[in-house]
Design an enzyme around this catalytic site. Sequence first.
Site, short mmCIF file in Angstrom:
data_model
loop_
_atom_site.label_atom_id
_atom_site.label_comp_id
_atom_site.label_asym_id
_atom_site.label_seq_id
_atom_site.Cartn_x
_atom_site.Cartn_y
_atom_site.Cartn_z
N HIS A 66 -5.31 -4.78 -2.21
CA HIS A 66 -5.08 -3.80 -3.27
C HIS A 66 -4.97 -4.45 -4.65
O HIS A 66 -4.70 -3.77 -5.63
CB HIS A 66 -3.82 -2.99 -2.99
CG HIS A 66 -3.91 -2.18 -1.73
ND1 HIS A 66 -4.48 -0.93 -1.68
CD2 HIS A 66 -3.49 -2.46 -0.47
CE1 HIS A 66 -4.42 -0.47 -0.44
NE2 HIS A 66 -3.82 -1.38 0.31
N SER B 145 0.80 -1.22 0.00
CA SER B 145 0.00 0.00 0.00
C SER B 145 0.83 1.27 0.00
O SER B 145 0.31 2.34 -0.29
CB SER B 145 -0.93 0.01 1.21
OG SER B 145 -0.19 -0.04 2.43
N LYS C 241 -12.39 -1.52 -0.82
CA LYS C 241 -11.60 -0.81 -1.82
C LYS C 241 -12.26 -0.92 -3.19
O LYS C 241 -13.17 -0.17 -3.50
CB LYS C 241 -10.16 -1.32 -1.78
CG LYS C 241 -9.47 -0.98 -0.45
CD LYS C 241 -8.06 -1.46 -0.38
CE LYS C 241 -7.33 -0.94 0.85
NZ LYS C 241 -7.95 -1.30 2.14
#
Length: 380
Positions: A199, A171, A231
């Site tokens: 992610h 990240s 996300k």
Amino acid sequence: MPFDPFDWIDDEARRRADAGLVRTLRPRPAEPEHLDLASNDYLGLTRHPEVTAAAAEAARRWGAGATGSRLVTGSTALHAELEDQLADFCGFEAALVLSSGYAANLAALTALTARGSLIVSDVGNHASIVDGCRLSRADTAVVPHADPDAVRKALRAHEGRALAVTDSVFSVDGDAAPLPELAAACRAEGAALLVDDAHGLGVLGEGGRGALAAAGLAGGEGIVTTLTLSKSLGSQGGAVLGSAEVIEHLVNTARTFIFDTGLAPAAAGAALGSLRLLGREPERAARARTVATALYERLTAAGLTAARPDAAVVSVRAPSAEAAVRWAADCRTAGMVVGCFRPPSVPDGVSRLRLTARADLTGEQIATAVAIVRRTAPVG
């Protein structure tokens, strides 16, 4: 004098202020006032009408809250459907949905290890992984960043149960872990591999199926993944994916699953809505990567130091923590919100602006974002 058991807090606050590490809550308005390159809404789905409608319908049908832990009253047919869809989409046999990605990492790390076993953890791993290692009571070896040889060496030195854990996409700089090499090291040493794909889901792999799918490792023996719904899927919550055997074990042993209230129905409904939409519009994943590459290329062409993105995170180095804070504040004043990473969030001690690419950003917005970062960059 009166006794104050918290008199040490003022000293801590002064030290944070002197180091430029003060953090502040800033409630955002319902309607965006700034160009957003700070959120993790990689696919631009959190406000998508289909996703919000799915959340509203789930709340109307199932209620505002889960009403209890998953093992008591907190499981609904909606949760079961979400687990089936996540497992199918990502290429795993089974899934278990929890209240957050943080809880998912704690569940996997504490339930799949024990005192006397070994966890090999990348130095750049997320804080939730670090905390999971601590809570597991296993021995933890922290190895250099993205170094399969160091992982293999640490595993080889241990006898007994072992697990290597890594972010799929880190990240801070947005770089991807060498998953095929890590999986090979684990296979050779008889260890499990746990990958946090927070992610990667929605951005990497065919149609956004994640980093493990992209590496050809999804559903592989000895491989478990965690992910977040907050996300790319624009919702909230987390999940652990693996074999049916692993998931059943977590249901019976993972404390952050057993003793936590289940995910709210609205969040489960929104995540399902996003999965369905992504299935129909798989090009969103490639678009997020394209936007990230465009940001990187334009920022580096302007003379700024940025990390080449492997997914949708673009970081730009700042000369100091104080400069990073000022830079982010100046970006906000200019009309754009960006992330600001400072110690202890960055393991190398280098402060950064963190820009997140979104699939729904236009060419004009990309140009505006680059212009603002350039114009507000610290001198020297």
